[in-house]
Motif scaffolding. Structure first.
Motif, PDB file in Angstrom:
ATOM      1  N   ILE A 159       0.834  -1.207   0.000  1.00  0.00           N
ATOM      2  CA  ILE A 159       0.000   0.000   0.000  1.00  0.00           C
ATOM      3  C   ILE A 159       0.872   1.262   0.000  1.00  0.00           C
ATOM      4  O   ILE A 159       0.590   2.229  -0.716  1.00  0.00           O
ATOM      5  CB  ILE A 159      -0.951  -0.011   1.210  1.00  0.00           C
ATOM      6  N   ILE A 160       1.949   1.242   0.784  1.00  0.00           N
ATOM      7  CA  ILE A 160       2.840   2.409   0.836  1.00  0.00           C
ATOM      8  C   ILE A 160       3.499   2.638  -0.526  1.00  0.00           C
ATOM      9  O   ILE A 160       3.543   3.770  -1.025  1.00  0.00           O
ATOM     10  CB  ILE A 160       3.915   2.215   1.932  1.00  0.00           C
ATOM     11  N   LEU A 163       0.907   4.012  -2.979  1.00  0.00           N
ATOM     12  CA  LEU A 163       0.576   5.419  -2.727  1.00  0.00           C
ATOM     13  C   LEU A 163       1.704   6.350  -3.162  1.00  0.00           C
ATOM     14  O   LEU A 163       1.455   7.436  -3.723  1.00  0.00           O
ATOM     15  CB  LEU A 163       0.266   5.624  -1.240  1.00  0.00           C
ATOM     16  N   ILE A 166       1.549   6.522  -6.892  1.00  0.00           N
ATOM     17  CA  ILE A 166       0.358   7.221  -7.376  1.00  0.00           C
ATOM     18  C   ILE A 166       0.479   8.733  -7.192  1.00  0.00           C
ATOM     19  O   ILE A 166       0.175   9.507  -8.114  1.00  0.00           O
ATOM     20  CB  ILE A 166      -0.903   6.692  -6.657  1.00  0.00           C
ATOM     21  N   PHE A 167       0.922   9.170  -6.016  1.00  0.00           N
ATOM     22  CA  PHE A 167       0.886  10.595  -5.697  1.00  0.00           C
ATOM     23  C   PHE A 167       2.222  11.318  -5.873  1.00  0.00           C
ATOM     24  O   PHE A 167       2.241  12.544  -5.970  1.00  0.00           O
ATOM     25  CB  PHE A 167       0.402  10.797  -4.249  1.00  0.00           C
ATOM     26  N   THR A 231      -8.449   0.324  -9.344  1.00  0.00           N
ATOM     27  CA  THR A 231      -7.124   0.944  -9.453  1.00  0.00           C
ATOM     28  C   THR A 231      -6.314   0.325 -10.583  1.00  0.00           C
ATOM     29  O   THR A 231      -5.665   1.034 -11.366  1.00  0.00           O
ATOM     30  CB  THR A 231      -6.361   0.798  -8.124  1.00  0.00           C
TER      31      THR A 231
END
Length: 348
Positions: A159-160, A163, A166-167, A231
């Motif tokens: 997840i990290i 993210l 993605i960002f 996603t």
């Protein structure tokens, strides 16, 4: 009795995985045939914003075939280990390539044929060495696996990483680096396969008459699957829109399958049932599939055939004549004509 049941489930999952690849590979051909028929009729093409394909039965046949393939793939995870089901997805690429050479007159060159052969050999090797036993047979077992410290650490890292890509990485390098969006799809894909595996087990329990709808984990898996698949679709479409499909497809397959194999090793402990020879065999089969997919895609526009290869070998034989022992000469000679018209040989 339990061992016989395990083997039965294994072969059912294997059959579902193979049939899934056949349906999905064939769906691309049916859709393409439908779009080509529309193009010949002069209808506005899908790439130009047209929707005439909705009236073409071949396109709908391809869509239904795709749905059947995805359904069979979903069901396969309920019966067979993810270590087996996920890599066999490469067979859909093989089926699509072979069928396109027959029905779309897209020539399959020598590299493509070798790639197909290697994909089949790699898949066969993985089937032979895949684990045939499973520890997870109920949602309760799945719940215990999900709270395992090893998987919690793995899921947190996934997840990290997702993210961050993605960002942070995506907005800066997503338009120029093919690995950015593919990495997002791949790491999230490991979690989506875990959700599919859990839901497959829930469906098996529901068929057996157990009350699954009241189990909170079933709804958590559904929500997790929706979030992960959304996603994946979003960023895979971005990658396909920016970069060449022939590059995106094999890279995504390698990254996605690697992340799923890693997740399976941590969550399902499938590798714990395998001896050293089976582990080596599985990894060797996976690498063989990777090489096959690479040959199939990387050289698909290169005109190479056995006939061309034979002509090239004959030219080399004429350029390098055999010596008295039948061995090719290793030195080349240049024939020069001197002023008197006599031939002289100068060795290079």
């Amino acid at each position: 009795m339990g061992q016989d049941r395990g083997k039965y489930d294994f072969y059912v999952g294997l059959a579902l995985a193979v049939s899934s690849s056949i349906f999905i590979g064939g769906s691309f051909i049916l859709k393409k045939k439908g779009l080509l028929r529309l193009a010949r009729k002069g209808s506005m093409r899908a790439g130009q914003g047209g929707h005439a394909y909705l009236k073409e039965w071949l396109w709908w046949a391809g869509l239904l075939s795709m749905g059947a393939g995805e359904g069979a793939n979903f069901a396969a995870y309920a019966f067979a280990p993810a270590t087996l089901v996920t890599p066999l997805g490469a067979l859909s690429v093989l089926v699509s390539a072979v069928l396109s050479s027959y029905f779309l007159t897209e020539r399959l060159n020598l590299h493509g044929k070798l790639g197909c052969l290697l994909s089949v050999l790699g898949s066969t090797t993985m089937v032979i060495h895949a684990p045939q036993e499973e520890e997870i047979t109920s949602l309760e077992d799945m719940a215990h696996k999900l709270v395992d410290p090893g998987f919690c650490v793995f899921a947190t890292l996934v997840i990290i990483v997702a993210l961050i890509f993605i960002f942070v990485v995506g907005p800066r390098h997503g338009q120029t680096n093919i690995l950015v969006y593919i990495t997002i799809c791949s790491v999230i894909g490991a979690l989506s396969v875990s959700c599919v595996k859990g839901l497959g087990i829930a469906i098996k329990e529901a068929i057996a008459g157990k009350k699954v709808a009241s189990h909170p984990l079933a709804w958590v898996l559904v929500l997790g699957l929706v979030a992960c698949v959304s996603t994946q679709i979003n960023y895979l479409n971005k990658a396909l829109d920016i970069f060449n499909t022939s590059l995106v497809t094999p890279i995504y397959y390698v990254f996605f399958t690697t992340s799923v194999l890693l997740c399976s090793a941590i969550l399902f402990k499938e590798w714990g049932h395998m001896g050293p020879d089976d582990v080596i065999g599985t990894l060797s089969g996976f690498l063989t599939i990777i090489i096959g997919i690479f040959l199939l895609h990387a050289f698909k526009d290169v005109s190479v055939s056995l006939a061309n290869l034979a002509v090239s070998m004959r030219k080399e034989e004429r350029a390098f004549p055999a010596n008295a022992n039948g061995l090719a000469a290793h030195a080349t000679y240049k024939v020069l004509r001197n002023e008197s018209g006599e031939e002289a040989e100068e060795r290079e």
